[in-house]
Design a protein around this motif. Sequence first.
Motif, PDB file in Angstrom:
ATOM      1  N   SER A   8      37.816  42.816  33.131  1.00 33.69           N
ATOM      2  CA  SER A   8      37.866  41.623  33.950  1.00 33.69           C
ATOM      3  C   SER A   8      37.266  40.488  33.137  1.00 33.69           C
ATOM      4  O   SER A   8      36.166  40.628  32.600  1.00 33.69           O
ATOM      5  N   VAL A   9      37.994  39.407  33.022  1.00 36.78           N
ATOM      6  CA  VAL A   9      37.454  38.227  32.339  1.00 36.78           C
ATOM      7  C   VAL A   9      37.392  37.095  33.360  1.00 36.78           C
ATOM      8  O   VAL A   9      38.369  36.809  34.044  1.00 36.78           O
ATOM      9  N   THR A  10      36.214  36.507  33.473  1.00 39.80           N
ATOM     10  CA  THR A  10      35.988  35.432  34.438  1.00 39.80           C
ATOM     11  C   THR A  10      35.638  34.150  33.717  1.00 39.80           C
ATOM     12  O   THR A  10      34.639  34.101  32.988  1.00 39.80           O
ATOM     13  N   LEU A  12      34.011  30.624  33.439  1.00 38.92           N
ATOM     14  CA  LEU A  12      32.885  29.964  34.104  1.00 38.92           C
ATOM     15  C   LEU A  12      32.877  28.478  33.748  1.00 38.92           C
ATOM     16  O   LEU A  12      33.306  28.085  32.673  1.00 38.92           O
ATOM     17  N   VAL A  61      40.901  37.808  26.361  1.00 40.56           N
ATOM     18  CA  VAL A  61      39.652  37.068  26.571  1.00 40.56           C
ATOM     19  C   VAL A  61      39.689  35.745  25.797  1.00 40.56           C
ATOM     20  O   VAL A  61      39.284  34.698  26.313  1.00 40.56           O
ATOM     21  N   GLN A  65      38.990  31.982  27.016  1.00 39.36           N
ATOM     22  CA  GLN A  65      37.913  31.242  26.354  1.00 39.36           C
ATOM     23  C   GLN A  65      38.409  29.917  25.782  1.00 39.36           C
ATOM     24  O   GLN A  65      37.674  28.936  25.745  1.00 39.36           O
ATOM     25  N   ARG A  70      32.928  28.795  29.063  1.00 35.80           N
ATOM     26  CA  ARG A  70      32.169  30.050  29.038  1.00 35.80           C
ATOM     27  C   ARG A  70      32.987  31.118  29.752  1.00 35.80           C
ATOM     28  O   ARG A  70      33.701  30.817  30.712  1.00 35.80           O
ATOM     29  N   THR A  71      32.896  32.364  29.290  1.00 33.55           N
ATOM     30  CA  THR A  71      33.552  33.465  29.981  1.00 33.55           C
ATOM     31  C   THR A  71      32.573  34.616  30.153  1.00 33.55           C
ATOM     32  O   THR A  71      31.647  34.789  29.364  1.00 33.55           O
ATOM     33  N   SER A  72      32.825  35.397  31.182  1.00 31.52           N
ATOM     34  CA  SER A  72      32.086  36.633  31.414  1.00 31.52           C
ATOM     35  C   SER A  72      33.121  37.755  31.429  1.00 31.52           C
ATOM     36  O   SER A  72      34.146  37.651  32.110  1.00 31.52           O
ATOM     37  N   THR A  73      32.856  38.825  30.684  1.00 32.76           N
ATOM     38  CA  THR A  73      33.822  39.913  30.576  1.00 32.76           C
ATOM     39  C   THR A  73      33.149  41.250  30.873  1.00 32.76           C
ATOM     40  O   THR A  73      32.078  41.536  30.346  1.00 32.76           O
ATOM     41  N   VAL A  74      33.798  42.048  31.711  1.00 29.87           N
ATOM     42  CA  VAL A  74      33.361  43.403  32.026  1.00 29.87           C
ATOM     43  C   VAL A  74      34.441  44.341  31.500  1.00 29.87           C
ATOM     44  O   VAL A  74      35.629  44.126  31.757  1.00 29.87           O
TER      45      VAL A  74
END
Length: 101
Positions: A8-10, A12, A61, A65, A70-74
């Motif tokens: 998952s890439v979010t 931000l 990702v 980006q 900014r990105t958050s990745t799980v």
Amino acid sequence: MSVLVAFSVTPLGVGEDVGALVAEAVRVVRASGLPNRTDAMFTSVEGETWDEVMGVVRAAVAAVQAKAPRTSTVIKVDWREGVTGALDAKVASVERHLQNG
């Protein structure tokens, strides 16, 4: 070998509606030609090698980006020798158990 990755890439810092940017990541995954599935929380992709699958994740990702500050990745990985088709087989197994009570 099978490498199955759920990620998952979010994005931000771009507001609440992130669907268009998440779609950029999914577009990269689908263009890869690897088996994949997207649901409300994760995109899963399956390939034969770690490098093949992680290359797709990295590109997905990077696509987000490029448009977000900014990105958050799980990332969750299932890496298993001698298996193919895990993306569908795992779900089919659960469905069989549900049907059999």
